[in-house]
Design an enzyme around this catalytic site. Structure first.
Site, PDB file in Angstrom:
ATOM      1  N   ASP A 418      10.851   9.374   4.382  1.00  0.00           N
ATOM      2  CA  ASP A 418      11.157   8.238   3.529  1.00  0.00           C
ATOM      3  C   ASP A 418       9.991   7.242   3.530  1.00  0.00           C
ATOM      4  O   ASP A 418       9.106   7.276   4.381  1.00  0.00           O
ATOM      5  CB  ASP A 418      12.421   7.555   4.034  1.00  0.00           C
ATOM      6  N   GLU A 421       5.382   3.597   0.548  1.00  0.00           N
ATOM      7  CA  GLU A 421       4.878   2.944  -0.666  1.00  0.00           C
ATOM      8  C   GLU A 421       4.321   1.544  -0.406  1.00  0.00           C
ATOM      9  O   GLU A 421       3.362   1.133  -1.057  1.00  0.00           O
ATOM     10  CB  GLU A 421       5.992   2.827  -1.715  1.00  0.00           C
ATOM     11  N   ASP A 484      16.062   5.464  -4.784  1.00  0.00           N
ATOM     12  CA  ASP A 484      17.272   4.642  -4.749  1.00  0.00           C
ATOM     13  C   ASP A 484      17.704   4.240  -6.152  1.00  0.00           C
ATOM     14  O   ASP A 484      17.150   3.310  -6.753  1.00  0.00           O
ATOM     15  CB  ASP A 484      17.021   3.388  -3.913  1.00  0.00           C
TER      16      ASP A 484
END
Length: 760
Positions: A418, A421, A484
């Protein structure tokens, strides 16, 4: 980034230089250098106080022309750099004195680049005598502002009815015409212009693609500044881009992935259903086992169980230590999960919280990213006092991999990588990389480190991630999921557009959170999303603050899950073969309609449906009432669920129950399915069932089904002559074929033969 104020003026505070007069061209070994003054040169005095633009052309791969535009060349390239494959290319260069014409040329395979040596600046790209796109008089620009900042831009023409796709995972309108797109990774969800996976590559349905070889920020204006052109710009004094020839979009992707890397094989078990604990829910081993038992009791085949963030202690992410209060016996629990024939995935990220014991260790060893003053870069977003692993340091990579290897030794099978970024630019990297260029590239190093470990520990073809962030080349570390999204029909459509844009950018596999991530979907959204998710390359039940076991919604959701999970497992021979195609050619498993039907104008811009492989058309239903419009290209298409046939090309309006959706088989298809529907991890050559759809007289095709080792696939040649269909197999075991249910099949020597239905 826009530089102009309308068509005629520049924006306030900007200046621009354009190449106007080619003063010289030089040929090298398969290279062409063009020197252009920024004003006309009529006499010697005109060469004084006059900037020069240098344009270098070469060919790293057959059918690919690299163009490098430079102003001042004395800068320092600190990296990072994309790793691009190269070949020995027989590129032919011709100068004006050789052609007797006012232009110089570089030819690589079918692609020709032609630079005018007289008159206004002109660079054209031709494929088999047809101009694909061109750079004209004001296309190349050296821009500067009053603060000393500089940029280089290029504009390539757009033709009438030309559409642009790709640029990574983008959630807006599928065709990018009219959009401004900044290549800058961000944790922005799926409902804005921000994206987790930014790729400076676009794919045109006019027969070419463009890759901007710059790992930092690249700004694209796709018909949004100059309506008839795609503009791309980078900061600094140098811009390098690669023009990649088709003629078909598939040809472009083959060449592009040959340059930037192709997806590897993924393990067969990864195609099955993944179930997650979800994000902020409360769970322990008893909760996990209750979910797994509940799936088994309801005949819902499960392949992977995923533990999200809170398998570790809060405020300790990531220390890679199981929370002892919740999981006192992690090794025993993993053994018990494996006894259920399940693989196990655990959530990780590249951040080290201050409370983690690894923070002090990483700080002392110098493995965390630092500020210019030598202090560790930290902030409190996501985790308190969070630091960042410096993957430009080989020792830090080995350190991080060592922590993950402990988990693999315990029995973990794969990782959800995950984040990656929110990478700062006010830092100093171990290898001296430019922080601006490292912002997007960091995810590549992060996912590469984890994937390489899995490949080393689990073997070739057994490594798989569930990754959120990426840039160009990230397709080498699958699988990626959409991030998400909200739990709504609108978010479902956003996610699909993001996945199709990513597929247009060279990524072979893709997944998404079934039902959406944020909030809890109502049963209608969840059930509609189930069919979509289980007809994607990879399928995961995951959410934020609610469990995503189907019975938490209603009993019909259980039935829908069962129907489409079993269907996907029956399709495993076909899906595995499609994955093999992604690995060997770069053509993705889930394909936008234009990619499969480039000559059908009806597919242009269609972002509400897709081809799963080359033979199955899937149109997810995104309304509670079941109404859906599906575009069917030319031919007689057959519903895989009902057997109903519809003739295209046309749009079809249908209404489907929750247990159905438009799932059409392409005419002329030999569809490989399996008798088993309980697991994806099996010998797919056993119990093969070939289903034949609308094969024309004279049809000949070869159906290939991979084997577990990747060395001895089943190969079946299908031939129709009149009313007779012959099928000859190698390495298939217990296989059969049918046109429809009950079709008689007989053996004749080493052939299977069936009679084509009369009147078909």
């Amino acid at each position: 980034m826009k530089f102009t104020d309308g068509y005629w003026l520049l924006r306030k505070g900007l200046g621009v230089l354009h190449p106007r007069h080619v003063v010289d061209v030089e040929a090298g070994d398969g290279t062409l250098d063009v020197y252009a003054s920024t004003a006309a040169v009529r006499e010697r005095g005109d060469t004084l106080n006059r900037p020069l633009v240098t344009v270098h052309l070469d060919s790293p791969l057959e059918g690919v022309v690299a163009v490098t535009i430079e102003h001042h060349v004395g800068g320092v390239d600190r990296g990072p750099r994309f790793t691009l494959a190269t070949q020995d290319v027989d590129a032919k260069v011709l100068l004006p004195q050789q052609t007797g014409a006012p232009y110089a040329e570089l030819q690589t395979g079918p692609l020709l680049a032609r630079v005018a040596t007289e008159g206004p600046w002109s660079l054209e790209f031709e494929l088999d005598g047809r101009v694909l796109t061109s750079s004209g008089a004001r296309s190349v620009g050296l821009v500067s502002d009053e603060q000393g900042n500089s940029w280089v831009h290029e504009r390539l023409t757009l033709g009438v009815r030309e559409h642009v796709y790709g640029l990574g995972e983008r959630f807006g309108t599928f065709a990018k015409n009219g959009q401004s797109v900044d290549i800058w990774n961000a944790d922005g969800g799926t409902a804005s212009e921000q994206a987790y996976k930014n790729v400076p590559f676009y794919l045109s349905d006019a027969g070419y693609g463009v890759f901007v070889d710059h790992p930092g920020e690249v700004s694209f204006e796709v018909g949004s500044e100059v309506v008839s052109a795609t503009q791309f710009s980078v900061p600094g004094q140098r811009l390098r881009y690669l023009l990649i020839a088709g003629p078909t979009p598939k040809d472009v992707l083959r060449r592009y992935t040959a340059l930037t890397g192709r997806p590897p094989r993924v393990p067969q078990w990864s195609y099955g259903l993944w179930l997650s604990t979800s994000f902020t829910t409360s769970y322990d081993e008893a909760t996990v086992m209750s979910f797994i038992d509940g799936m088994a009791e309801r005949d819902l085949p499960l392949s992977v169980f995923h533990f999200d963030c809170f398998w570790m202690r809060q405020f300790h992410w990531c220390d890679f230590v199981w929370d002892p209060a919740t999981f006192p016996d992690p090794v025993g629990m993993l053994e018990r999960l494996h006894e259920r024939d399940l693989k196990v995935c655990v959530w990780i990220n590249p951040y080290i919280a201050q409370r983690s014991h690894l923070f002090a260790e990483g700080k002392d060893l110098g493995y965390l990213v630092k500020r210019a003053d030598g202090s560790v870069w930290q902030w409190d977003l996501w985790q308190a006092g969070m630091g960042l692993v410096d993957f430009t340091n080989p020792d830090a990579v080995a350190w991080y991999q060592g922590k993950l290897k402990v988990l693999l030794d315990q029995g973990v099978d794969c990782f959800k990588t995950d984040f990656g970024e929110r990478i700062p630019t006010d830092v100093v990297w171990h290898d001296g990389s430019d922080p601006e260029r490292m912002h997007n590239y960091y995810t590549h190093l992060y996912n590469e480190a984890v994937f390489d470990l899995l490949k080393a520990e689990r073997g070739e073809g057994q490594a798989v991630l569930f990754a959120r962030s990426a840039t160009a080349g990230g397709q080498q570390f699958p699988v990626h999921w959409g991030g998400d999204c909200e739990s709504s029909f609108a978010a479902m459509s956003e996610s699909l557009r993001g996945g199709l844009s990513l597929a247009s950018s060279g990524f072979g596999y893709w997944s998404h959170d079934i039902g959406g991530f944020e909030g809890t979907p109502d049963p209608a959204v969840f059930k509609r999303w189930l069919a979509f998710g289980l007809l994607s390359s990879h399928s995961r039940l995951h959410g934020s603050d609610s469990y995503r076991v189907p019975w938490a919604f209603d009993e019909e959701a259980v039935d829908v899950t069962r129907r489409f999970t079993h269907l996907k497992l029956q399709l495993m021979p076909y899906l595995a073969a499609t994955g093999e195609t992604a690995h060997t050619t770069g053509i993705p498993v889930m394909r936008p309609m234009f990619l499969e039907f480039p000559d059908d104008p009806g597919t242009a811009g269609v972002g509400t449906q897709y081809m799963l492989g080359d033979s199955l058309l899937v149109a997810p239903v995104m309304r509670a009432d079941g109404e859906v419009d599906t575009y069917l290209p030319e031919g007689t298409w057959t519903s895989l669920l009902t057997g109903e046939q519809v003739v295209g090309p046309r749009w079809v309006h249908e209404t489907h129950g929750f247990d159905s959706l438009p799932l059409y088989v392409r005419p002329g298809t030999v569809l490989a399915t399996g008798e088993r529907d309980d697991t994806p991890d099996r010998d797919l050559r056993e119990g093969l069932v070939l289903r034949l759809f609308d094969l024309p007289d004279g049809h000949v095709s070869t159906c290939v089904v991979p084997d577990p080792t990747g060395t001895a696939p089943a190969t079946i040649v299908v031939r129709r002559t009149g009313d007779r269909v012959e099928l000859r197999a190698e390495a298939a075991r217990g296989w059969s074929a049918a046109v429809g249910l009950g079709t008689p099949v007989r053996a004749e020597g080493d052939l299977l033969v069936l009679d084509w239905p009369s009147g078909d």
